[in-house]
Scaffold this active site. Structure first.
Site, PDB file in Angstrom:
ATOM      1  N   HIS A  60       0.843  -1.197   0.000  1.00 29.57           N
ATOM      2  CA  HIS A  60       0.000   0.000   0.000  1.00 29.57           C
ATOM      3  C   HIS A  60       0.880   1.250   0.000  1.00 29.57           C
ATOM      4  CE1 HIS A  60       1.104  -0.348   4.231  1.00 29.57           C
ATOM      5  NE2 HIS A  60       0.712   0.910   4.424  1.00 29.57           N
ATOM      6  N   ASP A 101       0.490   5.222   1.934  1.00 34.74           N
ATOM      7  CA  ASP A 101      -0.352   5.842   2.968  1.00 34.74           C
ATOM      8  C   ASP A 101      -1.162   7.013   2.411  1.00 34.74           C
ATOM      9  OD1 ASP A 101       0.869   4.085   4.766  1.00 34.74           O
ATOM     10  OD2 ASP A 101       2.453   5.517   5.235  1.00 34.74           O
TER      11      ASP A 101
END
Ligand code: SIN
Length: 274
Positions: free
Chosen positions: A95, A97
């Protein structure tokens, strides 16, 4: 101070420097290495929370994360913690942020306080290198596309993540932010083109049928997940990893069951993306 390349695709290692006493010239060198490489691994620091905050504020204002439990007395600092009896870690999936925010955070600055005896490394992926590695055909296909990002499926009430993390992640009622950003981002500082979609928070490609969007995102993710675009950072206590959320992905490995891992994370504000 020495700065050397961490890998061809992402990151630079910074050694022989004390962040508490860096000059403006040293900061300028660090800043330029950061935007050029996408991530810095700054070795062997000894920072009180005030020093961590002061370093973060040299970059930008602090962007307080809505969901992570803060360090007591320091609302600007999020705890990234896994206790020996906890199974689920924080950030254990590829991912970047805050991509669900209209103005996503520029950087996350993670400081290691306690590291397990083995394991607990963090993987990083470079989005400019990944973009450069696409075929011309794929580059043409994704040119001008936009993607929708959101956080309800991770941080919202229905997701179960708060329960799985034993309350280390909370404030579920504040989830639900969504944002639309370009799939190919010209980096706001360097202009370098990079991919800006991620498995953690990207929901779909805008104005594309669901099946086609899912297939395209899967193709891009499989491409980025190739090891030539990665660097694996092996932590020592006192190390800092800071990454540019607009040009990298990261993945906290969860291979240290039965041991404690404790980090402090500060996120700093970015700019609107075009
Ligand atoms: C995070 O995703 O911010 C945590 C990364 C890590 O703990 O290595």
């Amino acid at each position: 101070m020495q700065i050397s390349k961490a890998s061809d695709a992402v990151g630079a290692i910074v050694e022989d420097v004390d962040l508490k006493t860096i000059s403006d010239d040293q900061f300028a060198e660090i800043r330029s290495a950061f935007f050029d490489s996408g991530a810095l691994f700054i070795k062997n620091q000894n920072l009180a929370p005030e020093d961590h905050i002061a370093f973060a504020e040299r970059w930008s204002d602090i962007d307080i994360n809505r969901f992570f439990t803060p360090v007591e007395g320091y609302p600007q600092i999020a705890q990234v913690l896994k206790e020996p009896d906890q199974e689920v870690n924080i950030g254990g999936v590829w991912h970047t942020d805050h991509s669900y925010d209209q103005v996503p955070a520029m950087s996350s600055i993670l400081y290691a306080l306690e590291i397990p005896p083995t394991g607990g490394d963090t993987l990083f992926a470079g989005m400019a290198a990944a973009y450069d590695g696409l075929s011309d055909e794929m580059k043409a296909r994704i040119d001008g596309l936009k993607a929708r990002h959101g956080n309800a499926h991770v941080f919202g009430q229905q997701s179960g993540y708060s329960e799985q993390t034993g309350g280390r992640v909370g404030n579920q009622q504040s989830a639900g932010q969504e944002a639309i950003h370009p799939v190919v981002l010209a980096h706001p500082e360097t202009g370098a083109k990079g991919l800006y979609v991620n498995p953690g928070f990207t929901l779909n490609i805008v104005d594309m049928a669901e099946e086609e969007s899912t297939t395209l995102l899967k193709q891009l993710y499989e491409h980025i997940m190739q090891p030539q675009f990665h660097f694996r950072f092996q932590w020592r206590e006192g190390d800092i990893a800071m990454w540019d959320n607009r040009s990298t992905w990261h993945y906290a490995l969860n291979d240290y069951q039965g041991h404690r891992r404790y980090m402090h994370r500060i996120t700093v504000q970015g700019v609107a993306l075009h």
